[in-house]
Design a protein around this motif. Structure first.
Motif, mmCIF file in Angstrom:
data_model
loop_
_atom_site.group_PDB
_atom_site.id
_atom_site.type_symbol
_atom_site.label_atom_id
_atom_site.label_comp_id
_atom_site.label_asym_id
_atom_site.label_seq_id
_atom_site.Cartn_x
_atom_site.Cartn_y
_atom_site.Cartn_z
ATOM 1 N N SER A 208 0.838 -1.205 0.000
ATOM 2 C CA SER A 208 0.000 0.000 0.000
ATOM 3 C C SER A 208 0.874 1.257 0.000
ATOM 4 N N ASP A 211 2.288 1.637 -3.462
ATOM 5 C CA ASP A 211 1.264 2.176 -4.371
ATOM 6 C C ASP A 211 1.217 3.691 -4.291
ATOM 7 N N GLU A 234 -4.145 -3.673 -3.396
ATOM 8 C CA GLU A 234 -4.651 -3.120 -4.655
ATOM 9 C C GLU A 234 -3.711 -3.535 -5.767
ATOM 10 N N THR A 236 -2.387 -2.883 -9.845
ATOM 11 C CA THR A 236 -2.381 -2.115 -11.093
ATOM 12 C C THR A 236 -1.911 -3.033 -12.203
#
Ligand code: 6R9
Length: 655
Positions: A208, A211, A234, A236
């Motif tokens: 995180s 990111d 998350e 990408t």
């Protein structure tokens, strides 16, 4: 009456603390020591020949043309020689039939474990090198590594070294801002990270943070992510790649290209007290020569039988040199531990020592003082009779902490080596040799063979026995920094302008009547009280020698009368109660009694914690901000920034 304050460092640093204890090398250690006293004479007679001999500890693909080319302040060691650091750390041990030897006993904080042999390490490093190549990393590209303490961190470093991509490890506890500024400065192309890691029983988030840091940094093309905790992350598409997908499918074969001795191996940023962090550059041949030699000499390493443990983070130079490159180049077996010493309980370190039969342990004084605070009964519950050498690094070790380490961890049997060095020096510079040199509580003792370290006065003249001044290095050494990444002028200004042609380390030091060296902390931290230079280290050591005090930090705060006045922050030992006015008076008198009235603190505050960096160094500048009622400066490199809120909240109670 107040005297006129002088510029700090104008007079020799004072020599207040008297310490007369001395411990000769244990007889059995001395009888079988790797290094004997003649190494000093041999190296003094011809330092370059000495280092040339040590370079033969490594496998080279091409022999060097010259040992040293020195155009101050720029050095080239073993120029013309070629080698591969990764091959020296893994392949050659496997080729020599030692593939089944354990490279790492890894212990996760929650108690999961992995044992990794040299053969397995070689396969993983090759697979990772292949994966990095596939992600477009080529020789010379920088790769950032922002990881917990897991084997993939070492594997990623060696894979980078293998393909000639300098790695840039950022301590996993650093903030998004600290990571971001390092990504900018190094222009890293790939970031290797993990979903998270375990610290203090909790899964921290690393991906995180990456990111966030990478969001506005298009120069980062890929993020390679190890699954450690299994937490949600998350993703990408196109940029992010799972390690288990990109690496596991690769071939374990990778033909390693030899690199020039002076090819960049890594960049490591030093925290920097004020301005932007400095990217310290290390290259391959000289660095590996000196870390390999010092790991073998200072720890008297017997690669066949020793179990070596540097209890430090890989994001600190100590981890680079003495978890990764030193032990692996020597084919040693190491322990690697993921977490904090108090999780799940305060005996965790000693449990690890007992479990793996650790013979050599290396850690920071801050850890030792924390263990003192927790009490003697905790280490007493474990069998640590395997320990034969104990190392200390990162700060001056207070005599009381040294004595505690020696007795409660080393059973009054193991030799203690206090090792002075810096990110910039790459490897240990000043330390006892455990089979040769006696140990004095609090002294780093002697420059190692082949190292021209010295203590000089304001004019750059060597101080006599009994004198104090500045730590310098007179001659280039193999693992010296080759510069500051992208900033040669700053390299000259920072290290080579204070004294002509001497490396200025920025530390105060003294030479005692026997000629042995004592480090006194950063020159910036020296206090000037009524015209007297007083070292923070000595006042801190006096405080820690009081039975109720576990740890202390001392700063000089502006004072209308004395120029600067001594302000101390102390942490009480477990059994010492809450402190209070009586204790403060007792402590002030105790310091005056040990060092003299001039060193009596104006103010003493009892606090629960101190602000520290990844390596356990106390950030005195933040405490100075508190003592001088200023807004806090940059806290991005603290391991735990909430500590400052706790300390600031104590302020109204200050006496
Ligand atoms: C290896 C490391 C370097 C600074 C250095 C000095 C302090 C390190 C020490 C010591 C006294 C020791 N330091 N070891 N002071 N005795 N044995 O710590 O590198 O993080 O760059 O810090 O640490 O002040 O200048 P780094």
């Amino acid at each position: 009456m107040a005297e006129t304050p002088q510029e700090p460092g104008h007079e020799a640093l004072s020599n207040l603390l008297q310490e007369s204890r001395s411990f000769p090398p244990p007889a059995d250690l001395a009888a079988n020591a790797n290094v004997t006293a003649d190494a000093y004479d041999e190296a003094a007679a011809d330092p370059q020949a000495f280092w040339e001999k040590q370079a033969h500890r490594l496998d080279w693909s091409r022999q060097w043309d010259s040992v040293l080319e020195w155009k101050p302040p720029f050095a080239k060691w073993f120029d013309g020689g070629t080698l591969n650091a990764s091959v020296n750390c893994v392949d050659r041990h496997v080729a020599a039939g030692r593939g089944d030897k354990v490279a790492y006993y890894w212990e996760g904080e929650p108690g999961d474990t992995r044992t990794i042999t040299y053969a397995q390490l070689k396969d993983e490093v090759c697979k990772t090198a292949n994966a990095l190549l596939q992600l477009g990393v080529t020789k010379g590209d920088r790769v950032a590594i922002y990881m917990p303490m897991i084997p993939e961190t070492v594997i990623a470093m060696l894979a980078c070294a293998r393909i000639g991509a300098p790695h840039m490890v950022v301590f996993g506890g650093f903030s998004v801002d600290a990571l971001g500024s390092r990504l900018d400065d190094s222009a890293a192309k790939v970031v290797v990270t993990a979903d998270g890691g375990y610290r203090r029983g909790k899964a921290s988030g690393l991906k995180s943070a990456v990111d966030e840091a990478v969001r506005d940094r298009p120069a980062v093309e890929h993020v390679l992510v190890v699954r450690r905790t299994g937490q949600e992350v998350e993703w990408t598409e196109g940029r992010d790649v799972w390690w288990h997908e990109a690496v596991d499918a690769q071939s374990p074969e990778h033909e390693a290209e030899p690199h020039d001795a002076e090819h960049p191996l890594y960049i490591m940023y030093t925290s920097g007290t004020t301005a932007k962090p400095k990217g310290i550059l290390h290259t391959t041949g000289g660095y590996l020569t000196q870390v390999s030699y010092t790991h073998w000499a200072v720890f008297d390493l017997k690669a066949e039988t020793d179990v070596f443990w540097t209890a430090a983070d890989i994001g600190w130079v100590t981890g680079h040199s003495y978890i990764v490159y030193g032990p692996l180049s020597n084919g040693a077996t190491s322990v690697m531990y993921e977490g904090t010493p108090d999780t799940p309980h305060k005996g965790r370190f000693w449990e690890v020592v007992q479990k793996y039969g650790v013979t050599i342990a290396y850690m920071a004084p801050t850890a030792i003082r924390t263990f003192m605070k927790w009490g003697d009964d905790i280490p007493a519950q474990y069998d640590m009779s395997t320990l034969r050498i104990l190392g200390s690094v990162g700060e001056p070790i207070n005599p009381e902490a040294y004595m505690w380490y020696r007795k409660h961890i080393g059973g009054d049997r193991a030799a203690v080596v206090d090792t002075w060095w810096q990110t910039e020096t790459g490897a240990i510079m000043v330390s006892p040799l455990p089979g040769v040199t006696a140990g004095k509580p609090g002294a780093a003792m002697r420059p190692l063979p082949g190292i021209g370290a010295d203590v000089v006065d304001d004019e750059g003249v060597s101080v006599p026995d009994g004198g104090g001044g500045f730590m310098v290095v007179r001659e280039p050494w193999p693992s010296m920094l080759r510069g500051i990444w992208g900033d040669p002028q700053r390299y000259k200004d920072t290290y080579w302008s204070r004294f002509a042609d001497l490396y200025f380390a920025g530390d105060g030091a003294k030479r005692d009547q026997d000629g042995d060296l004592w480090l006194l902390g950063r020159v910036d931290d020296v206090m000037l009280v009524s015209g007297h230079n007083i070292s923070t280290t000595e006042v801190e050591s006096a405080l820690v020698s009081h039975p109720k005090i576990a740890e202390s930090a001392v700063v000089g705060a502006t004072d209308p009368v004395t120029g600067q006045a001594i302000v101390a922050f102390v942490i009480l030992r477990g059994s010492a109660g809450d402190g209070g006015a009586d204790l403060v008076k007792e402590l002030r008198d105790h310091v005056a009694g040990s060092l003299g009235a001039i060193a009596k603190p104006r103010q003493i505050m009892v606090v629960p914690e101190l602000p520290k960096t990844r390596s356990g160094k106390i950030m005195r500048r933040l405490l100075r901000d508190v003592a001088e009622h200023r807004a806090l400066g940059d806290v991005s490199t603290l391991t735990d920034s909430s500590v400052m809120d706790v300390i600031s909240a104590k302020l109204p109670d200050a006496k």
